[in-house]
Design a protein around this motif. Sequence first.
Motif, PDB file in Angstrom:
ATOM      1  N   PHE A 167       0.860  -1.148   0.013  1.00 58.78           N
ATOM      2  CA  PHE A 167      -0.083   0.186  -0.051  1.00 58.78           C
ATOM      3  C   PHE A 167       0.891   1.260   0.112  1.00 58.78           C
ATOM      4  CE2 PHE A 167      -3.021   2.932   2.479  1.00 58.78           C
ATOM      5  CZ  PHE A 167      -3.662   3.073   1.481  1.00 58.78           C
ATOM      6  N   TRP A 168       1.855   1.245   0.723  1.00 55.37           N
ATOM      7  CA  TRP A 168       2.733   2.279   0.796  1.00 55.37           C
ATOM      8  C   TRP A 168       3.501   2.427  -0.663  1.00 55.37           C
ATOM      9  CZ3 TRP A 168       3.993   6.668   3.184  1.00 55.37           C
ATOM     10  CH2 TRP A 168       4.954   7.280   2.800  1.00 55.37           C
ATOM     11  N   ASN A 169       3.794   1.405  -1.414  1.00 54.88           N
ATOM     12  CA  ASN A 169       4.389   1.576  -2.474  1.00 54.88           C
ATOM     13  C   ASN A 169       3.409   2.186  -3.553  1.00 54.88           C
ATOM     14  OD1 ASN A 169       5.920   1.034  -4.895  1.00 54.88           O
ATOM     15  ND2 ASN A 169       5.425  -1.081  -5.054  1.00 54.88           N
ATOM     16  N   ARG A 170       2.033   1.851  -3.404  1.00 55.70           N
ATOM     17  CA  ARG A 170       1.189   2.259  -3.952  1.00 55.70           C
ATOM     18  C   ARG A 170       0.933   3.931  -3.782  1.00 55.70           C
ATOM     19  NH1 ARG A 170      -3.481   1.573  -6.973  1.00 55.70           N
ATOM     20  NH2 ARG A 170      -5.458   2.213  -6.214  1.00 55.70           N
ATOM     21  N   ILE A 171       1.012   4.271  -2.768  1.00 58.25           N
ATOM     22  CA  ILE A 171       0.602   5.546  -2.180  1.00 58.25           C
ATOM     23  C   ILE A 171       2.173   6.519  -2.963  1.00 58.25           C
ATOM     24  CG2 ILE A 171       0.964   7.500  -0.284  1.00 58.25           C
ATOM     25  CD1 ILE A 171      -0.665   5.314   1.265  1.00 58.25           C
ATOM     26  N   GLN A 172       3.206   5.823  -2.928  1.00 58.62           N
ATOM     27  CA  GLN A 172       4.387   6.699  -3.420  1.00 58.62           C
ATOM     28  C   GLN A 172       4.316   6.937  -4.857  1.00 58.62           C
ATOM     29  OE1 GLN A 172       5.369   7.803  -0.542  1.00 58.62           O
ATOM     30  NE2 GLN A 172       7.458   7.329  -1.337  1.00 58.62           N
ATOM     31  N   ARG A 173       3.578   5.988  -5.565  1.00 60.53           N
ATOM     32  CA  ARG A 173       3.477   6.201  -6.962  1.00 60.53           C
ATOM     33  C   ARG A 173       2.852   7.338  -7.542  1.00 60.53           C
ATOM     34  NH1 ARG A 173       2.668   0.619  -7.593  1.00 60.53           N
ATOM     35  NH2 ARG A 173       0.309   1.179  -8.536  1.00 60.53           N
ATOM     36  N   TYR A 174       2.021   8.067  -6.858  1.00 61.85           N
ATOM     37  CA  TYR A 174       1.007   9.170  -6.924  1.00 61.85           C
ATOM     38  C   TYR A 174       1.502  10.351  -6.474  1.00 61.85           C
ATOM     39  CZ  TYR A 174      -1.849   5.243  -8.487  1.00 61.85           C
ATOM     40  OH  TYR A 174      -2.368   4.068  -9.082  1.00 61.85           O
ATOM     41  N   GLU A 175       1.348  11.469  -7.452  1.00 62.79           N
ATOM     42  CA  GLU A 175       1.834  12.724  -7.115  1.00 62.79           C
ATOM     43  C   GLU A 175       0.774  13.480  -6.234  1.00 62.79           C
ATOM     44  OE1 GLU A 175       3.749  14.537 -10.951  1.00 62.79           O
ATOM     45  OE2 GLU A 175       1.807  13.418 -11.547  1.00 62.79           O
ATOM     46  N   LEU A 176      -0.376  13.240  -6.343  1.00 54.31           N
ATOM     47  CA  LEU A 176      -1.403  13.927  -5.646  1.00 54.31           C
ATOM     48  C   LEU A 176      -2.396  13.064  -4.538  1.00 54.31           C
ATOM     49  CD1 LEU A 176      -2.745  16.746  -5.012  1.00 54.31           C
ATOM     50  CD2 LEU A 176      -4.263  16.011  -6.993  1.00 54.31           C
ATOM     51  N   ILE A 177      -2.523  13.258  -3.448  1.00 55.14           N
ATOM     52  CA  ILE A 177      -3.589  12.302  -2.813  1.00 55.14           C
ATOM     53  C   ILE A 177      -4.661  13.096  -2.145  1.00 55.14           C
ATOM     54  CG2 ILE A 177      -3.555  10.630  -0.829  1.00 55.14           C
ATOM     55  CD1 ILE A 177      -0.416  10.047  -1.542  1.00 55.14           C
ATOM     56  N   GLU A 178      -5.893  12.924  -2.502  1.00 54.71           N
ATOM     57  CA  GLU A 178      -6.862  13.372  -2.060  1.00 54.71           C
ATOM     58  C   GLU A 178      -7.560  12.836  -0.916  1.00 54.71           C
ATOM     59  OE1 GLU A 178      -8.861  16.046  -3.148  1.00 54.71           O
ATOM     60  OE2 GLU A 178      -7.213  16.884  -4.503  1.00 54.71           O
ATOM     61  N   ASN A 179      -7.874  13.312   0.095  1.00 52.92           N
ATOM     62  CA  ASN A 179      -8.515  12.697   1.317  1.00 52.92           C
ATOM     63  C   ASN A 179      -7.728  11.429   1.967  1.00 52.92           C
ATOM     64  OD1 ASN A 179     -10.765  14.382   0.794  1.00 52.92           O
ATOM     65  ND2 ASN A 179     -11.631  12.669  -0.626  1.00 52.92           N
ATOM     66  N   GLN A 180      -6.484  11.821   2.225  1.00 56.51           N
ATOM     67  CA  GLN A 180      -5.738  10.893   2.537  1.00 56.51           C
ATOM     68  C   GLN A 180      -5.897  10.415   4.028  1.00 56.51           C
ATOM     69  OE1 GLN A 180      -1.597  12.226   2.492  1.00 56.51           O
ATOM     70  NE2 GLN A 180      -0.654  10.136   2.902  1.00 56.51           N
ATOM     71  N   GLN A 181      -6.233  10.935   4.744  1.00 53.21           N
ATOM     72  CA  GLN A 181      -6.549  10.676   6.260  1.00 53.21           C
ATOM     73  C   GLN A 181      -7.774   9.592   5.982  1.00 53.21           C
ATOM     74  OE1 GLN A 181      -4.973  12.188   8.671  1.00 53.21           O
ATOM     75  NE2 GLN A 181      -5.933  10.842  10.354  1.00 53.21           N
ATOM     76  N   GLN A 182      -8.714   9.828   5.039  1.00 54.14           N
ATOM     77  CA  GLN A 182      -9.877   8.902   5.076  1.00 54.14           C
ATOM     78  C   GLN A 182      -9.439   7.650   4.338  1.00 54.14           C
ATOM     79  OE1 GLN A 182     -12.402  11.915   3.513  1.00 54.14           O
ATOM     80  NE2 GLN A 182     -14.127  10.925   4.349  1.00 54.14           N
ATOM     81  N   LEU A 183      -8.500   7.679   3.546  1.00 56.96           N
ATOM     82  CA  LEU A 183      -8.018   6.646   2.509  1.00 56.96           C
ATOM     83  C   LEU A 183      -7.330   5.707   3.303  1.00 56.96           C
ATOM     84  CD1 LEU A 183      -7.476   5.662  -0.630  1.00 56.96           C
ATOM     85  CD2 LEU A 183      -5.336   6.889  -0.162  1.00 56.96           C
ATOM     86  N   GLU A 184      -6.210   6.148   4.328  1.00 57.40           N
ATOM     87  CA  GLU A 184      -5.485   5.278   5.134  1.00 57.40           C
ATOM     88  C   GLU A 184      -6.246   4.903   6.157  1.00 57.40           C
ATOM     89  OE1 GLU A 184      -1.181   8.156   4.435  1.00 57.40           O
ATOM     90  OE2 GLU A 184      -2.266   7.875   6.530  1.00 57.40           O
ATOM     91  N   ASN A 185      -7.038   5.585   6.758  1.00 60.79           N
ATOM     92  CA  ASN A 185      -8.217   4.999   7.997  1.00 60.79           C
ATOM     93  C   ASN A 185      -8.801   3.761   7.475  1.00 60.79           C
ATOM     94  OD1 ASN A 185      -7.221   6.874   9.768  1.00 60.79           O
ATOM     95  ND2 ASN A 185      -8.832   8.114   9.610  1.00 60.79           N
ATOM     96  N   HIS A 186      -9.343   4.025   6.472  1.00 62.58           N
ATOM     97  CA  HIS A 186     -10.316   2.867   5.818  1.00 62.58           C
ATOM     98  C   HIS A 186      -9.491   1.623   5.578  1.00 62.58           C
ATOM     99  CE1 HIS A 186     -12.234   0.711   2.820  1.00 62.58           C
ATOM    100  NE2 HIS A 186     -13.553   1.173   3.396  1.00 62.58           N
ATOM    101  N   HIS A 187      -8.124   1.984   4.938  1.00 62.80           N
ATOM    102  CA  HIS A 187      -7.259   0.893   4.566  1.00 62.80           C
ATOM    103  C   HIS A 187      -6.892   0.157   6.010  1.00 62.80           C
ATOM    104  CE1 HIS A 187      -4.622  -1.206   1.803  1.00 62.80           C
ATOM    105  NE2 HIS A 187      -3.790  -1.506   2.645  1.00 62.80           N
ATOM    106  N   LEU A 188      -6.333   0.939   6.760  1.00 61.07           N
ATOM    107  CA  LEU A 188      -5.982   0.118   8.096  1.00 61.07           C
ATOM    108  C   LEU A 188      -6.921  -0.480   8.851  1.00 61.07           C
ATOM    109  CD1 LEU A 188      -3.688   2.863   9.254  1.00 61.07           C
ATOM    110  CD2 LEU A 188      -2.838   0.726   8.742  1.00 61.07           C
ATOM    111  N   LYS A 189      -8.336   0.113   8.972  1.00 56.98           N
ATOM    112  CA  LYS A 189      -9.484  -0.567   9.596  1.00 56.98           C
ATOM    113  C   LYS A 189      -9.683  -2.042   8.829  1.00 56.98           C
ATOM    114  CE  LYS A 189     -11.870   3.432  11.103  1.00 56.98           C
ATOM    115  NZ  LYS A 189     -13.315   4.070  10.643  1.00 56.98           N
ATOM    116  N   GLN A 190      -9.793  -1.980   7.583  1.00 54.46           N
ATOM    117  CA  GLN A 190     -10.199  -3.297   6.828  1.00 54.46           C
ATOM    118  C   GLN A 190      -9.086  -4.340   7.295  1.00 54.46           C
ATOM    119  OE1 GLN A 190     -11.221  -2.629   2.863  1.00 54.46           O
ATOM    120  NE2 GLN A 190     -13.366  -3.021   3.570  1.00 54.46           N
TER     121      GLN A 190
END
Lengths: 165, 436
Positions: free
Chosen positions: A93-116
Amino acid sequence: MRIKRFALAAIAFTALPLTILGVISEYPLISVFALLFGLVWGLLFFFEKHFANTLAFIAYILIVMIGAFVELNFAILLAVVCFDLAAWNLTKFWNRIQRYELIENQQQLENHHLKQVFGVLIIGYILAILPHWIEIELSFFLIFLLSLLTFFLFGKGITALHKEK
Amino acid sequence: MKHSLLILLYLILLLTIGGLVILNPDWILLAVPLLVYFMASILNQPKPMKLKIEREITPKRVRPNIPIRVVVTIENQGEQITDFSAQELLPGGVQVKEGATTLLAFLPENGKIQLDYSFEAPRGEYRQFLLETEVQESFDGFEIQADVEERSSILVYPETEPLTEIKIRPPHTRGFAGIILARRGGSGVNFFSIREYQPGDPLRQINWKVSSRGQQALYTNVFEQEQVADVGIILDARQSLNLTKISKNEQGNRVKESLFEHSVQGAAALSKRFIEDGHRVSLLVYGSGKKRVFPGYGKIQQRRFLDALSSVKPVINFALTNFDNLPVRFFPPKSQIVLISPLLAEDVKFIRKMCIRGYSVLIISPNPIAFKSIETNDFESLAYRLAMAERTFVLRQVHQIGAQVVDWPVHESLEQVLRRASFRLQTSIQRGRVWK
């Protein structure tokens, strides 16, 4: 950055219990390999080299299998498998995050991922540890039927997935 | 299904079958978290997205080195997407200057996100913009991809160097007032001839000296009319004549430079000048098919020219390897033709044909030898001198058949070269070589 910290922590929680368990149970080779793989995986991940993620994940599963074969503490081995899965998922997931220049709603994205991920791993841990406490006697015929049913359902599931693809 | 899920499946099978084989229940139980993870991935499969994508590009026609801004708005019209990514695939040669072209987002229901970036591009026509979108689930087992293609054309014009007046003298002019001496009596500035006074002639045009010498008649000065002309520009786009070299730009980066690019810039600059002078100008790009702009005046014609020139490329076309198929009749008879070509020895006979048909031919010839020699700084070698001698011979031949030739070493500006050549051109025009 939060995901990176979580991933590093998951790698540490995969490597350290196995190392300690190996030392306590006098299986130094398990300790050495667990520590070595942990260090290599952690360092490579820290320096953003992602080719070793899957290899390290498989290596830990194999070490855990050996650990289970020599009858090391099952609860800890199970925890190691869960943390191994978490580390594998979070490094990808970190590798995926690193590939993108812009991350929108990062907090929600990470929280949702970690929770799941952690939710599923906790459920997996509980489901795997329960049979150690609950003992049920089953006849061979029933086990045989259950195994057949499991394989049948598994096969059906895979065929359905292939069709969907 | 992705490979990672397959790896998981193999591990589950290994643990389960291995556990059954060695009669170790712990191995089977160790497979349970993996199985739960696997099942979660299957149950959590992403659903097809309902997206509304709008792309706004400003401006759509631009001069080089001016950034083009692109705003891509993505609106989620379906359910919440927890892991959405988008990547803009830009046409080749485009350089992103500012902003982001890739995006990862948590996209709530009816949520909107934007990709906002600007880019610069060399001369050309850019049509294909592809937005790759992807939805993934948290367990990295499944993904859905969708590509959204946009076909909106962006034109990057060639650089246009400002030119001062270009001396041309076609045998035939058009009826409207312009700047070219029409060899016809009328209102103008230059003296043309004398004729007998006719009622209605302005008194200040009476030539008193001549009249005093006559018996009783009065004589009037007649001036030479100044009119606009038909100018046809032929851009030679034959690939066989195009040379390329690697050079360093202002930022010190290595870039590919092409001789054809200079020809295009020359054509753009000349067309701008001729149109500003009020001439009726047309264009024929010869080599990669026969792209043409029909004769016309004014700013709209200038835009048509730049539109056409922005997308031309040198291409190998075996039917158009020489000027055999040059549609000269595309240009009005006895008009001015400006041929922009590095020239080959075998082209001379076709230029002769054009001159015989009554066209006034001006050749702007980008010098391929100088273009290549600058790269190696080779101006002394025998090879260079021989090549230059051969080229000079060809240019002289063309000059002798009545065409005007301007040899253009492309490291110099066209304005400089034309100014230097204007004296020679003017002398030839006065001698009347152009239209004979």
